[in-house]
Design a protein around this motif. Structure first.
Motif, PDB file in Angstrom:
ATOM      1  N   GLN A 269       9.709   8.503  62.966  1.00 59.94           N
ATOM      2  CA  GLN A 269       9.487   7.772  64.216  1.00 59.94           C
ATOM      3  C   GLN A 269       8.561   6.586  63.970  1.00 59.94           C
ATOM      4  O   GLN A 269       8.792   5.483  64.419  1.00 59.94           O
ATOM      5  CB  GLN A 269       8.858   8.744  65.234  1.00 59.94           C
ATOM      6  CG  GLN A 269       8.195   8.065  66.415  1.00 59.94           C
ATOM      7  CD  GLN A 269       9.202   7.657  67.458  1.00 59.94           C
ATOM      8  OE1 GLN A 269      10.184   8.335  67.662  1.00 59.94           O
ATOM      9  NE2 GLN A 269       8.961   6.539  68.106  1.00 59.94           N
TER      10      GLN A 269
ATOM     11  N   HIS B  67      17.248   6.234  59.803  1.00 57.54           N
ATOM     12  CA  HIS B  67      17.872   7.171  60.737  1.00 57.54           C
ATOM     13  C   HIS B  67      18.637   8.254  60.012  1.00 57.54           C
ATOM     14  O   HIS B  67      18.549   9.445  60.328  1.00 57.54           O
ATOM     15  CB  HIS B  67      18.803   6.395  61.665  1.00 57.54           C
ATOM     16  CG  HIS B  67      19.553   7.248  62.633  1.00 57.54           C
ATOM     17  ND1 HIS B  67      18.960   7.753  63.767  1.00 57.54           N
ATOM     18  CD2 HIS B  67      20.822   7.694  62.646  1.00 57.54           C
ATOM     19  CE1 HIS B  67      19.843   8.462  64.457  1.00 57.54           C
ATOM     20  NE2 HIS B  67      20.986   8.453  63.794  1.00 57.54           N
ATOM     21  N   PHE B  68      19.385   7.873  58.988  1.00 56.07           N
ATOM     22  CA  PHE B  68      20.255   8.868  58.368  1.00 56.07           C
ATOM     23  C   PHE B  68      19.561   9.649  57.277  1.00 56.07           C
ATOM     24  O   PHE B  68      19.866  10.815  57.041  1.00 56.07           O
ATOM     25  CB  PHE B  68      21.496   8.177  57.802  1.00 56.07           C
ATOM     26  CG  PHE B  68      22.402   7.653  58.881  1.00 56.07           C
ATOM     27  CD1 PHE B  68      22.640   6.300  59.016  1.00 56.07           C
ATOM     28  CD2 PHE B  68      23.005   8.508  59.767  1.00 56.07           C
ATOM     29  CE1 PHE B  68      23.463   5.825  60.016  1.00 56.07           C
ATOM     30  CE2 PHE B  68      23.828   8.044  60.769  1.00 56.07           C
ATOM     31  CZ  PHE B  68      24.056   6.692  60.895  1.00 56.07           C
TER      32      PHE B  68
ATOM     33  N   SER C  52      14.719  11.449  58.205  1.00 56.52           N
ATOM     34  CA  SER C  52      14.114  12.568  58.921  1.00 56.52           C
ATOM     35  C   SER C  52      14.682  13.899  58.428  1.00 56.52           C
ATOM     36  O   SER C  52      15.851  14.006  58.084  1.00 56.52           O
ATOM     37  CB  SER C  52      14.373  12.424  60.403  1.00 56.52           C
ATOM     38  OG  SER C  52      15.766  12.440  60.619  1.00 56.52           O
ATOM     39  N   ASN C  53      13.832  14.890  58.404  1.00 54.47           N
ATOM     40  CA  ASN C  53      14.277  16.236  58.012  1.00 54.47           C
ATOM     41  C   ASN C  53      14.860  16.965  59.213  1.00 54.47           C
ATOM     42  O   ASN C  53      15.879  17.627  59.119  1.00 54.47           O
ATOM     43  CB  ASN C  53      13.086  17.034  57.448  1.00 54.47           C
ATOM     44  CG  ASN C  53      12.451  16.274  56.309  1.00 54.47           C
ATOM     45  OD1 ASN C  53      13.130  15.563  55.599  1.00 54.47           O
ATOM     46  ND2 ASN C  53      11.145  16.425  56.155  1.00 54.47           N
ATOM     47  N   SER C  54      14.194  16.841  60.326  1.00 54.23           N
ATOM     48  CA  SER C  54      14.697  17.506  61.538  1.00 54.23           C
ATOM     49  C   SER C  54      15.574  16.558  62.326  1.00 54.23           C
ATOM     50  O   SER C  54      15.717  15.399  61.971  1.00 54.23           O
ATOM     51  CB  SER C  54      13.509  17.980  62.367  1.00 54.23           C
ATOM     52  OG  SER C  54      12.669  16.892  62.594  1.00 54.23           O
ATOM     53  N   SER C  55      16.142  17.041  63.388  1.00 49.08           N
ATOM     54  CA  SER C  55      17.022  16.178  64.182  1.00 49.08           C
ATOM     55  C   SER C  55      16.186  15.126  64.889  1.00 49.08           C
ATOM     56  O   SER C  55      15.008  15.310  65.176  1.00 49.08           O
ATOM     57  CB  SER C  55      17.791  17.017  65.193  1.00 49.08           C
ATOM     58  OG  SER C  55      16.876  17.650  66.053  1.00 49.08           O
ATOM     59  N   THR C  56      16.816  14.040  65.206  1.00 50.53           N
ATOM     60  CA  THR C  56      16.057  12.916  65.754  1.00 50.53           C
ATOM     61  C   THR C  56      15.724  13.151  67.219  1.00 50.53           C
ATOM     62  O   THR C  56      16.527  13.665  67.987  1.00 50.53           O
ATOM     63  CB  THR C  56      16.866  11.626  65.640  1.00 50.53           C
ATOM     64  OG1 THR C  56      18.181  11.874  66.114  1.00 50.53           O
ATOM     65  CG2 THR C  56      16.929  11.165  64.209  1.00 50.53           C
ATOM     66  N   THR C  57      14.536  12.763  67.567  1.00 45.60           N
ATOM     67  CA  THR C  57      14.093  12.901  68.947  1.00 45.60           C
ATOM     68  C   THR C  57      14.611  11.748  69.785  1.00 45.60           C
ATOM     69  O   THR C  57      14.958  10.696  69.242  1.00 45.60           O
ATOM     70  CB  THR C  57      12.568  12.893  69.000  1.00 45.60           C
ATOM     71  OG1 THR C  57      12.127  11.634  68.476  1.00 45.60           O
ATOM     72  CG2 THR C  57      11.990  13.998  68.153  1.00 45.60           C
TER      73      THR C  57
ATOM     74  N   GLN D  87      12.698   8.553  69.199  1.00 49.31           N
ATOM     75  CA  GLN D  87      13.069   7.788  68.011  1.00 49.31           C
ATOM     76  C   GLN D  87      14.367   7.032  68.231  1.00 49.31           C
ATOM     77  O   GLN D  87      14.520   5.893  67.795  1.00 49.31           O
ATOM     78  CB  GLN D  87      13.217   8.745  66.823  1.00 49.31           C
ATOM     79  CG  GLN D  87      13.590   7.994  65.571  1.00 49.31           C
ATOM     80  CD  GLN D  87      13.556   8.869  64.352  1.00 49.31           C
ATOM     81  OE1 GLN D  87      13.035   9.980  64.404  1.00 49.31           O
ATOM     82  NE2 GLN D  87      14.099   8.376  63.276  1.00 49.31           N
ATOM     83  N   LEU D  88      15.287   7.700  68.923  1.00 49.28           N
ATOM     84  CA  LEU D  88      16.538   7.010  69.200  1.00 49.28           C
ATOM     85  C   LEU D  88      16.293   5.751  70.012  1.00 49.28           C
ATOM     86  O   LEU D  88      16.874   4.696  69.760  1.00 49.28           O
ATOM     87  CB  LEU D  88      17.481   7.943  69.977  1.00 49.28           C
ATOM     88  CG  LEU D  88      18.326   8.869  69.136  1.00 49.28           C
ATOM     89  CD1 LEU D  88      19.124   9.794  70.026  1.00 49.28           C
ATOM     90  CD2 LEU D  88      19.263   8.054  68.264  1.00 49.28           C
TER      91      LEU D  88
END
Lengths: 316, 293
Positions: B95, A108-109, A112-117, A120-121
């Motif tokens: 994901q 999680h931290f 990912s390069n972009s913000s989490t969707t 995914q959360l």
């Protein structure tokens, strides 16, 4: 009989229980090779037939798989094991829960390069709750019927092995006390035992007594501790499977994780003038494992306590 | 125990009190109890809800991890489908990695549930022995021996599945207690133990030769069952315990494989104690007869 000789300190082995030690968990991918793992299972009982076809599959019914006696025994069921002695594979879900949970957080931290969707959360929340559940699984599994406590009895540090008895006892009483303490140490997960009947004390096993104390000093010290807590007036059995935090029990040896106090109750009638006196006592057992005494153990401990029920009235 | 610390409880499990029997009273001099305390002052253990709940709902708890794992598996796929991401299992995006880890945990749970189901012990029903209850003690025994014998019977009947107990020592039937087979001569009376026949039988000989306990876990499978006619006909399990080299204790139970290894260990140690008590008594008896002569 060595057990009845009161002047020797009995060397008892750490593997105090007669029954099982290893408990493994079986997982699908390795259950296809019976010969490899069947030798690992400790075969104490030759009388039971060994079952070899316990391949774990999607079949949910288990008729004929295990035996009723295996409630407390080494199960002759095929299990997966790493083969490392002392490693309890029933804790595998807990380790996997910790490992995967930390990997999820890492992902999680850092991942990912972009913000989490939101998707995914959602899956991360699901994963974290699953890992929390997996961590508690071994704890729940311990209370199931047929759950086998791995013999984790280790001797905690800082204790000394002693065997002392009160003075001026009859031979019968001495034999009974020696036999009673021997049997309790041998057949249950106990490392220390204290029997107190009336004014008689018998202490055996590993205790943390003050250094260089003579026998009478130790007897006095234990007697004082017992009086402070008022254990002689106990009426119900007390079972602490996990050590309580209060400092009341300072006479217990170090490193104790569970202990049991069983009262010995008896009303003696004097034949002459018919007065009735209640002599009370107790048996204190301490173990280095938590949840060390199951129902059957407690039945037997009660039976040993009843033995002293009769002895209490005999002339000391 | 970290999970135990998480739940932070001190356990208390209900204790079953042993029934009190009336043992013979010994009119000896009495030692007065010296201290009059105000009662027990220590801490009391608290009730453990988790342990009680798990023990009471054994079957549900066993299949719980399977349901949890299966539902999470479905939830992951569902999550993927409603978010419009193709269900492809590669580790390229974060994901996918999160999903893979969750899938791994779900599989672990399912397998643990399967393990728990596979080790569920089969419950075997109790078979009530057919016969008459009896309590026969040899007439010539002193009080301390009688109380020891009765203590042994009480312990065995409470802690194990024992329903009949016969003790033979030096070719005399010392104790016959519990449920015994009915005698064919006077119906309603328990059968008398024929010790000479027992001592000459093969079961007795093999037990004496080996010197160790013999556990017949399912008595119907043994043809030598006919050597124990005094036990009820539907006794399920028998333990033959030698008492030194002079006697034997026959313990009959009402469940197949009803005696666990810990029961066997306890019985072995109790038999040693009984053997020393009985041999002490018989030594004193021989001494008395020698003195008389």
């Amino acid at each position: 009989m060595g057990s009845l000789s009161i002047n020797t300190i009995v060397e008892f082995r750490l593997q105090l229980r007669f029954q099982a030690d290893k408990r493994h968990s079986s997982y699908l991918f390795t259950s296809r090779r019976p010969s490899c793992f069947s030798g690992i299972i400790a075969g104490i009982r030759n009388r039971l037939r060994r079952r070899r076809n316990t391949r774990v599959s999607a079949r949910v019914d288990n008729s004929g798989e295990s035996k009723q006696q295996q409630q407390q025994l080494n199960l002759s069921v095929l299990r997966f094991t790493f083969g490392i002695p002392g490693l309890d594979e029933s804790y595998l879900p807990r380790w996997i829960g910790y490992a995967f949970g930390s990997l999820l957080l890492l992902n999680h931290f850092v991942g990912s390069n972009s913000s989490t969707t939101p998707a995914q959360l959602r899956s991360e929340v699901l994963g974290l709750s699953l890992s929390a559940f997996s961590i508690t699984l071994p704890y729940l599994g311990k209370f199931l019927k047929g759950a086998n406590l791995v013999d984790q009895s280790t001797l905690p540090e800082g204790n000394k092995q002693i065997f002392i008895m009160s003075e001026n006892l009859s031979d019968t009483m001495k034999e009974d006390l020696a036999w009673g303490t021997y049997v309790l140490l041998r057949n249950t997960n106990t490392i220390s035992v204290l029997i107190s009947v009336g004014d008689v004390l018998c202490i055996r096993g590993y205790w943390s007594t003050p250094e260089d104390a003579t026998k009478t000093h130790m007897l006095d010290w234990f007697g004082r501790q017992v009086q402070q807590i008022g254990l002689s007036d106990l009426k119900d059995t007390l079972y602490f499977p996990q050590r309580p935090d209060s400092g009341v029990w300072e006479m217990l040896p170090k490193g104790i994780r569970s202990f049991l106090v069983q009262p010995v109750l008896r009303a003696c009638k004097l034949g002459g003038n018919g007065t009735e006196k209640t002599i009370q006592g107790f048996i204190l057992l301490a173990s280095s494992m938590s949840y060390a005494y199951n129902n059957r153990d407690r039945d037997w401990i009660g039976a040993v306590a009843n033995k002293f029920r009769g002895s209490a009235c005999i002339d000391l | 125990m970290e999970a135990g610390a998480l739940l932070r409880s001190i356990s208390w499990i209900p204790i079953r009190h042993l029934p009190r029997r009336c043992l013979p009273i010994f009119p000896r001099s009495l030692r007065a109890s010296s201290d009059v305390q105000g009662g027990y002052r220590g801490p009391k253990p608290k009730k453990d809800w988790v342990a009680d709940w798990v023990s009471n709902n054994d079957d549900t708890v066993r299949s719980l991890p399977i349901y949890v794992g299966g539902l999470s598996l479905l939830a992951v796929l569902f999550n993927r489908s409603i978010s419009g991401i193709a269900p492809v299992a590669d580790a390229s995006s974060s994901q996918s990695r999160a999903d893979l880890l969750t899938l791994g945990l779900a599989v672990t749970n399912v397998l643990t549930g399967l393990v728990w189901l596979s080790i569920r012990p089969k419950s075997i029903s109790v078979v009530n022995p057919q016969g008459v209850t009896c309590q026969r003690i040899h007439y010539d025994l002193p009080d301390y021996v009688v109380s020891e014998l009765l203590w042994i019977w009480e312990s065995l009947s409470v802690a194990t599945c024992c329903r009949s107990l016969i003790i033979v020592y030096q070719d005399n039937c010392v104790l016959q207690i519990g449920v015994a087979a009915e005698s064919s001569i006077n119906s309603g009376d328990p059968i008398i133990v024929d010790t000479t026949k027992l001592v000459q039988g093969s079961l007795y000989e093999s037990v004496m030769k080996s010197g160790s306990q013999s556990y017949l876990a399912n008595l119907s499978l043994y043809p030598a069952r006919s050597e124990l006619p005094f036990l009820p006909s539907n006794t399920q399990a028998v333990i033959l315990q030698p008492l030194g080299d002079k006697g034997i204790a026959v313990i009959g139970g009402d469940t197949i494989r009803g005696f666990t290894t810990s029961d066997q260990a306890w019985i072995t140690l109790i038999a040693e104690k009984l053997d020393s008590t009985l041999s002490k008594y018989s030594n004193s008896l021989t001494l008395a007869t020698q003195n008389k002569v």
